[in-house]
Design a protein around this motif. Sequence first.
Motif, PDB file in Angstrom:
ATOM      1  N   LEU A  46       0.836  -1.202   0.000  1.00 17.11           N
ATOM      2  CA  LEU A  46       0.000   0.000   0.000  1.00 17.11           C
ATOM      3  C   LEU A  46       0.873   1.255   0.000  1.00 17.11           C
ATOM      4  CD1 LEU A  46      -2.655   1.583   0.322  1.00 17.11           C
ATOM      5  CD2 LEU A  46      -2.446   1.240   2.806  1.00 17.11           C
ATOM      6  N   ILE A  47       1.894   1.284   0.861  1.00 15.86           N
ATOM      7  CA  ILE A  47       2.766   2.448   0.966  1.00 15.86           C
ATOM      8  C   ILE A  47       3.493   2.708  -0.352  1.00 15.86           C
ATOM      9  CG2 ILE A  47       4.926   3.229   2.031  1.00 15.86           C
ATOM     10  CD1 ILE A  47       3.872   2.170   4.692  1.00 15.86           C
ATOM     11  N   VAL A  48       3.996   1.655  -0.977  1.00 15.21           N
ATOM     12  CA  VAL A  48       4.710   1.814  -2.250  1.00 15.21           C
ATOM     13  C   VAL A  48       3.763   2.361  -3.320  1.00 15.21           C
ATOM     14  CG1 VAL A  48       5.841   0.553  -4.121  1.00 15.21           C
ATOM     15  CG2 VAL A  48       6.483   0.106  -1.744  1.00 15.21           C
ATOM     16  N   TYR A  49       2.531   1.855  -3.343  1.00 14.72           N
ATOM     17  CA  TYR A  49       1.545   2.365  -4.302  1.00 14.72           C
ATOM     18  C   TYR A  49       1.296   3.857  -4.075  1.00 14.72           C
ATOM     19  CZ  TYR A  49      -2.882   3.256  -6.633  1.00 14.72           C
ATOM     20  OH  TYR A  49      -3.864   3.801  -7.412  1.00 14.72           O
ATOM     21  N   LEU A  50       1.093   4.248  -2.820  1.00 13.93           N
ATOM     22  CA  LEU A  50       0.836   5.655  -2.504  1.00 13.93           C
ATOM     23  C   LEU A  50       2.030   6.526  -2.889  1.00 13.93           C
ATOM     24  CD1 LEU A  50      -0.855   5.196   0.994  1.00 13.93           C
ATOM     25  CD2 LEU A  50      -2.008   5.802  -1.143  1.00 13.93           C
ATOM     26  N   ARG A  51       3.215   6.060  -2.550  1.00 15.15           N
ATOM     27  CA  ARG A  51       4.428   6.831  -2.879  1.00 15.15           C
ATOM     28  C   ARG A  51       4.563   7.026  -4.389  1.00 15.15           C
ATOM     29  NH1 ARG A  51       9.857   3.691  -1.992  1.00 15.15           N
ATOM     30  NH2 ARG A  51       8.910   2.684  -3.817  1.00 15.15           N
ATOM     31  N   ASP A  52       4.300   5.944  -5.132  1.00 17.07           N
ATOM     32  CA  ASP A  52       4.432   6.027  -6.583  1.00 17.07           C
ATOM     33  C   ASP A  52       3.390   6.950  -7.205  1.00 17.07           C
ATOM     34  OD1 ASP A  52       6.544   4.292  -6.402  1.00 17.07           O
ATOM     35  OD2 ASP A  52       5.450   2.533  -7.116  1.00 17.07           O
ATOM     36  N   ARG A  53       2.284   7.177  -6.501  1.00 18.96           N
ATOM     37  CA  ARG A  53       1.261   8.109  -6.979  1.00 18.96           C
ATOM     38  C   ARG A  53       1.523   9.542  -6.514  1.00 18.96           C
ATOM     39  NH1 ARG A  53      -3.689   6.021  -9.093  1.00 18.96           N
ATOM     40  NH2 ARG A  53      -4.230   8.234  -9.212  1.00 18.96           N
ATOM     41  N   GLY A  54       2.627   9.753  -5.787  1.00 19.73           N
ATOM     42  CA  GLY A  54       2.964  11.092  -5.313  1.00 19.73           C
ATOM     43  C   GLY A  54       2.211  11.519  -4.067  1.00 19.73           C
ATOM     44  N   ILE A  55       1.594  10.555  -3.377  1.00 23.60           N
ATOM     45  CA  ILE A  55       0.855  10.876  -2.151  1.00 23.60           C
ATOM     46  C   ILE A  55       1.825  10.866  -0.977  1.00 23.60           C
ATOM     47  CG2 ILE A  55      -0.926  10.028  -0.566  1.00 23.60           C
ATOM     48  CD1 ILE A  55      -2.393   9.014  -3.090  1.00 23.60           C
ATOM     49  N   LYS A  56       1.816  11.942  -0.208  1.00 20.63           N
ATOM     50  CA  LYS A  56       2.715  12.063   0.931  1.00 20.63           C
ATOM     51  C   LYS A  56       2.099  11.378   2.153  1.00 20.63           C
ATOM     52  CE  LYS A  56       4.889  16.309  -0.695  1.00 20.63           C
ATOM     53  NZ  LYS A  56       5.193  17.726  -0.401  1.00 20.63           N
ATOM     54  N   MET A  57       2.979  10.800   2.979  1.00 17.33           N
ATOM     55  CA  MET A  57       2.522  10.021   4.123  1.00 17.33           C
ATOM     56  C   MET A  57       3.160  10.508   5.419  1.00 17.33           C
ATOM     57  SD  MET A  57       2.602   6.289   2.283  1.00 17.33           S
ATOM     58  CE  MET A  57       3.958   6.781   1.182  1.00 17.33           C
ATOM     59  N   ALA A  58       2.416  10.315   6.510  1.00 18.47           N
ATOM     60  CA  ALA A  58       2.882  10.715   7.841  1.00 18.47           C
ATOM     61  C   ALA A  58       2.387   9.704   8.861  1.00 18.47           C
ATOM     62  CB  ALA A  58       2.380  12.115   8.184  1.00 18.47           C
ATOM     63  N   ILE A  59       2.960   9.790  10.057  1.00 19.88           N
ATOM     64  CA  ILE A  59       2.498   9.005  11.203  1.00 19.88           C
ATOM     65  C   ILE A  59       2.068   9.980  12.287  1.00 19.88           C
ATOM     66  CG2 ILE A  59       3.245   7.503  13.102  1.00 19.88           C
ATOM     67  CD1 ILE A  59       4.981   6.015  11.083  1.00 19.88           C
ATOM     68  N   ALA A  60       0.934   9.684  12.942  1.00 21.66           N
ATOM     69  CA  ALA A  60       0.454  10.476  14.080  1.00 21.66           C
ATOM     70  C   ALA A  60       0.046   9.496  15.171  1.00 21.66           C
ATOM     71  CB  ALA A  60      -0.720  11.356  13.664  1.00 21.66           C
TER      72      ALA A  60
END
Length: 220
Positions: free
Chosen positions: A94-108
């Motif tokens: 899931l993370i790799v897919y999001l990264r490849d789509r240019g979606i930025k990720m964070a942890i809270a």
Amino acid sequence: MNIKYVIFDFDGVIANTEESNGNFLAKAFNEYGIRFTKEDMYRLIGLNNSSELQGILNRASKQITMEEFMETRKKIGNTYENSKIQPMPGLIALIVYLRDRGIKMAIATSTSTKLIITALNRMHMLPYFECIVCGDMCDRKKPDPQVYQKAMEYLSAMPQDCIVIEDSTIGITAGKNAGAYVIGYGGSGIKQNREEADLIINTYDQCLHKIIEILNGCDK
């Protein structure tokens, strides 16, 4: 939905730590003759609240300070530093897919910075996240939305552009109070009320398919 950001909780979302956390807590409470129950563990999920711990300590036959208990916990160890820890099944895809789509990720998360950074380092996951906001960086705890609001601030994100992935009742409330679209994740196996979430899923394969649907909807 114009999704540009995904913000993850950590415990029970990034890694299945909650049962292990409960086992370490049980060992610490046992040092004082206190039985730590499943109900105690469920009540503490998602919280970083010393008053809840103090309530359990009050069952001991003698008075125990929080400082004394925390020292005992330190000696016994913890999930993040001392146990096998690995990402939830399907999460990396899931993370790799999001990264490849240019979606930025964070942890809270409500957990402390030291423990979260240690765990992410051990799992080789630090590079995936644009920012990490932990419990000791906030003066208000979930279900208050502060931890998610800080993550959005650091990402320069608008709430309506964010998906939050949470597993706990209070975490889902925090994400909703921050104005995000919230996915309630049940992959940890810990029973929680997730009815307040906008979407409930039990695996990251399901989550990936749903996010693909959402993003394809954005592209139309």
